[in-house]
Design an enzyme around this catalytic site. Sequence first.
Site, PDB file in Angstrom:
ATOM      1  N   SER A  45      45.402  30.390  35.881  1.00 53.19           N
ATOM      2  CA  SER A  45      45.203  31.763  35.427  1.00 53.19           C
ATOM      3  C   SER A  45      46.126  32.726  36.190  1.00 53.19           C
ATOM      4  O   SER A  45      47.350  32.583  36.125  1.00 53.19           O
ATOM      5  CB  SER A  45      43.726  32.139  35.564  1.00 53.19           C
ATOM      6  OG  SER A  45      43.407  33.290  34.826  1.00 53.19           O
ATOM      7  N   ASP A  99      40.310  29.126  24.795  1.00 53.12           N
ATOM      8  CA  ASP A  99      40.303  30.000  25.969  1.00 53.12           C
ATOM      9  C   ASP A  99      39.991  31.430  25.520  1.00 53.12           C
ATOM     10  O   ASP A  99      40.780  32.040  24.791  1.00 53.12           O
ATOM     11  CB  ASP A  99      41.665  29.936  26.668  1.00 53.12           C
ATOM     12  CG  ASP A  99      41.654  30.529  28.072  1.00 53.12           C
ATOM     13  OD1 ASP A  99      40.884  31.491  28.295  1.00 53.12           O
ATOM     14  OD2 ASP A  99      42.416  30.055  28.918  1.00 53.12           O
ATOM     15  N   HIS A 155      38.431  28.654  29.280  1.00 58.96           N
ATOM     16  CA  HIS A 155      39.187  29.062  30.476  1.00 58.96           C
ATOM     17  C   HIS A 155      38.677  28.245  31.655  1.00 58.96           C
ATOM     18  O   HIS A 155      37.916  28.727  32.500  1.00 58.96           O
ATOM     19  CB  HIS A 155      39.015  30.558  30.718  1.00 58.96           C
ATOM     20  CG  HIS A 155      40.038  31.127  31.650  1.00 58.96           C
ATOM     21  ND1 HIS A 155      41.384  31.120  31.357  1.00 58.96           N
ATOM     22  CD2 HIS A 155      39.924  31.718  32.870  1.00 58.96           C
ATOM     23  CE1 HIS A 155      42.050  31.678  32.354  1.00 58.96           C
ATOM     24  NE2 HIS A 155      41.176  32.028  33.298  1.00 58.96           N
TER      25      HIS A 155
END
Length: 284
Positions: A167, A221, A265
């Site tokens: 991320s 995600d 995610h």
Amino acid sequence: MPIATRAKRPLILVLVACFCLLPLLYISTRSRHLIDTQSSPVQAMSAAIAPLKHLKVAPNGAHTATVIFLHGLGDTGHGWLPVAKMLWSSFPGVKWILPHAPSIPITLNHGMTCPGWFDINTLDRLTDSVHDDEKGLLQSVASVDALIQAEVDAGIPENKIILGGFSQGGAISILTALTSKRKLGGVVGLSTWVTLNHKIEQLKSPHAHDTPIFWGHGDNDQVVGYQYGQRSVELLKKLGFPLLPPGKTFGRPGVRFETYPGMGHSSTPQEIEDFKAWLTEALK
């Protein structure tokens, strides 16, 4: 963050928590080895920036390579320690460095502080550079470069140093790979995106496209949308990075882009296995 603080802004903090979803709780932590916390030396190029505190997982043998892996927003180096533990025995000469991002005000979090590599104010336009915190991005790149320099000073060649992240951490890793004069052994970006895309062509180092990249992204995600990963990889292709064909484990140069159906995610055992196979080739 304190529980009392969490309760004040539940919606915003849910978003932040999604960024750092401790994605690897399924991994066994049965292995036992040396782990300690320390700060990297301050290099001349980043003398004004405080050195990053980090976890260090010592190699199980002679130190021949280093993996530096950066966590996501709201997390710490501890969030990815299970991965280092799981892979430790497969890479006996590798030192793992897991830095902790400094706590900074996050606009998405109504200005409240949490560990972050740079400020972020939206999740909806991640590939629109007008929203990027350029100063924060470049400061983190400099801080990470100081960690890399410490490894070089310890005798590890640049091509035996792998930089990666999840991320926000992946965004810093990719930006470092694109802009650094160093010839790293490879870069990993998981559930991430390319920042500063409006000027990345001008910032890009001449040899950046020679760096092998592993990019993993889930098509479900809800934080760093899959479309941002796709757009970012398309940008890398325009910058001269060749895209590896499906089924090819590694290429130097080459971007291996893996899509994980249904993954949000987070990460999965399959993504970690793919990363392991790629890393094995990158360190040859």
